[in-house]
Design an enzyme around this catalytic site. Structure first.
Site, PDB file in Angstrom:
ATOM      1  N   SER A  81      32.918  53.318  55.600  1.00 21.98           N
ATOM      2  CA  SER A  81      32.297  53.757  55.614  1.00 21.98           C
ATOM      3  C   SER A  81      31.713  54.260  56.561  1.00 21.98           C
ATOM      4  CB  SER A  81      31.691  52.529  55.188  1.00 21.98           C
ATOM      5  OG  SER A  81      31.012  51.694  56.087  1.00 21.98           O
ATOM      6  N   LYS A 140      25.110  55.624  62.094  1.00 19.61           N
ATOM      7  CA  LYS A 140      25.484  55.736  60.998  1.00 19.61           C
ATOM      8  C   LYS A 140      23.850  54.819  60.716  1.00 19.61           C
ATOM      9  CE  LYS A 140      28.679  52.761  57.818  1.00 19.61           C
ATOM     10  NZ  LYS A 140      29.222  51.514  58.250  1.00 19.61           N
ATOM     11  N   SER A 191      35.421  49.865  58.970  1.00 25.39           N
ATOM     12  CA  SER A 191      34.996  51.072  58.326  1.00 25.39           C
ATOM     13  C   SER A 191      34.401  51.846  59.890  1.00 25.39           C
ATOM     14  CB  SER A 191      32.922  50.746  57.368  1.00 25.39           C
ATOM     15  OG  SER A 191      34.284  50.332  56.945  1.00 25.39           O
TER      16      SER A 191
END
Ligand code: GLN
Length: 487
Positions: free
Chosen positions: A150, A75, A174
């Protein structure tokens, strides 16, 4: 894409070169990127150089590490030395970290290779990936739908076969929510089990790095590499000795007690999600577990609590993105410092991030502190107490991961409250600092995958992953299949 443990085995024994594995992964990343926008950067040259270094070690008879040649997607809010790390924000568009996050340092030392930096909602704030300054990622099961957030790009990478492992961060769900939306595993460790050093902070008392994967063994393998105390993170658990691989392979679940949360398993969930819960109950019973119901009376206040605590902490953490040191500067020279800061923040932070900063600053301001932030801290304690009580009776607590499967792009982006409400199942684990995993649970509506969530007491992560492996073993090939995305 093979599993991480299979790739490492082949590379270590010389059946396949790391170079061949990484080239294949990069080619797949390009195909996925073209249609699903799952990545912000694909550091091709660095990945190939790392692969060559591993092949050289093998040629020299040196140990290339337990993750030799395993492609990982990271990420883009986790710092990677020499590789741009944007946090999905315009404000960090040009930020190239001079150091690695501890989790990256440890993965690379074990032979893993970073092939892509994954798309995300800006600074981790969101549930659909639509808050990324780099455009939304899309769901590989249906490109008209969101991949979740996310850590959306991380989930897409695993479910579409770019890498067997992706790292995400989980502040309120997330890692688990995008895992559920993509039909894969999403695991959030106990707060403090993975170092946050080099992870761009959103809400520091809730943030935790998590793992997205398609096999319990892969999760165990990377957790044994990444976990363990880190002196650079004051919240890292001291003397932590991760023993994930050693705890796998539960034959059955005899004697295990599981409590389905009454408040979260009825109204508000779609039929498809409720059907997944009932399939899970049947499977657990077949494996010898005892499934009962448990009440978490304060769970319905989780959203209100989270959306005070997280923005309050974010408002402090994000004060540093003012265009002065390493975030994008707007209006240089012509203006005074205060004005440059205001202009830079206004122009480079997106609307959701600005909303959170405003909410958080308001909740912390004198005169409102007790009514909002102070009150939220008290309810946070009540939620943790509810869970502690549940764990005095049950080994694990069960909920849906999300009330619905993945929705269409644009469906909720104009209604932040509707989006916030979907975090109802996931925020509890962060508020209480405990371990949680989203387990693939088949399809909900319209052929879209969904997940169920298991919560475990703090530090019982190994036991949680053992439960996961029992569910996986019982389902065989049908567990966490790759998405049908062709590319
Ligand atoms: N969806 C939640 C939010 O918008 C959780 C995000 C996260 O875990 N980073 O804050």
């Amino acid at each position: 894409m093979m599993f991480a443990h299979e790739i490492a085995e082949q590379v270590r024994t010389g059946k396949r070169s790391a170079r061949a594995v990484i080239e294949e992964s990069l080619a797949r990343a390009d195909a996925v990127q073209a249609e699903l926008n799952a990545f912000i950067s694909i550091p091709r040259a660095a990945a190939l150089a790392a692969a060559d270094a591993i092949d050289k070690k093998i040629a020299n008879g040196e140990d290339p590490g337990v993750l030799a040649g395993v492609p990982v997607v990271v990420k883009d809010n986790i710092c990677t030395k020499g590789i741009r790390t944007t946090a999905g924000s315009k404000s960090l568009e040009h930020f190239v970290p001079p150091y690695n996050a501890t989790v990256i340092e440890r993965l690379q030392a074990a032979g893993a290779v970073v092939v892509a930096k994954a798309n995300l909602d800006e600074f981790g704030m969101g549930s659909s990936n639509e808050n990324s300054a780099y455009g939304p990622a899309r769901n590989p099961w249906d490109a008209s739908r969101v991949p979740g957030g996310s850590s959306g790009g991380s989930a897409v990478a695993v479910s579409s076969g770019v890498a067997p492992i992706a790292l995400g961060t989980d502040t309120g769900g997330s890692v688990r929510q995008p895992a559920a939306f993509n039909g894969i595993i999403g695991y959030k460790p106990t707060y403090g089990r993975l170092s946050r050093y080099g992870v761009i902070a959103f809400a520091s008392s809730l943030d935790q790095v998590g793992v997205l994967a398609r096999s319990s063994k892969d999760i165990a393998l990377v957790m044994d590499v990444m976990a363990g105390h880190d002196e650079h993170d004051a919240t890292s658990i001291p003397e932590d000795k991760p023993q994930f691989l050693a705890s796998l392979n539960a034959a059955d679940l005899a004697g295990i007690k599981i409590g389905l949360v009454t408040e979260l398993s009825g109204e508000g969930n779609t039929e498809g999600v409720l059907a997944a819960i009932s399939r899970t109950k049947d499977l657990l019973s077949r494996l010898g577990a005892q499934v009962g119901e448990v009440s978490l009376p304060n769970a319905p206040y989780g959203i209100a609590t989270y959306y005070l605590v997280a923005p309050a902490e974010a408002s402090a953490n994000l004060a540093r993105y003012d265009g002065m040191v390493y975030s994008t500067r707007i209006g240089e020279n012509a203006l005074g410092q205060a004005e440059v800061m205001m202009k830079s923040r206004g122009a480079t932070l997106g609307p959701e991030v600005r909303r959170r900063i405003l909410m958080g600053t308001y909740a912390l301001s004198s005169g409102y502190y007790d009514a909002y932030y102070g009150k939220a801290l008290k309810v946070r304690r009540l939620i943790a107490n509810d869970l502690e009580k549940a764990f005095s009776e049950f080994d694990f607590v069960l909920t849906p991961t999300t009330p619905t499967a993945a929705y269409k792009l644009g469906e909720k982006s104009s209604d932040p409250l509707a989006m916030y409400l979907d975090d109802i199942d996931t925020v509890l684990a962060n508020l209480a600092g405990i371990a949680a995993v989203s387990v693939p649970a088949g399809k909900a509506e319209e052929g879209m995958p969904c997940g169920v969530q298991f919560l475990a007491p703090a530090m019982q992560d190994e036991k949680l992953i053992r439960l996961l492996s029992a569910l996986e073993l019982a389902q065989g090939e049908t567990f966490a299949p790759l998405s049908p995305f062709k590319g």
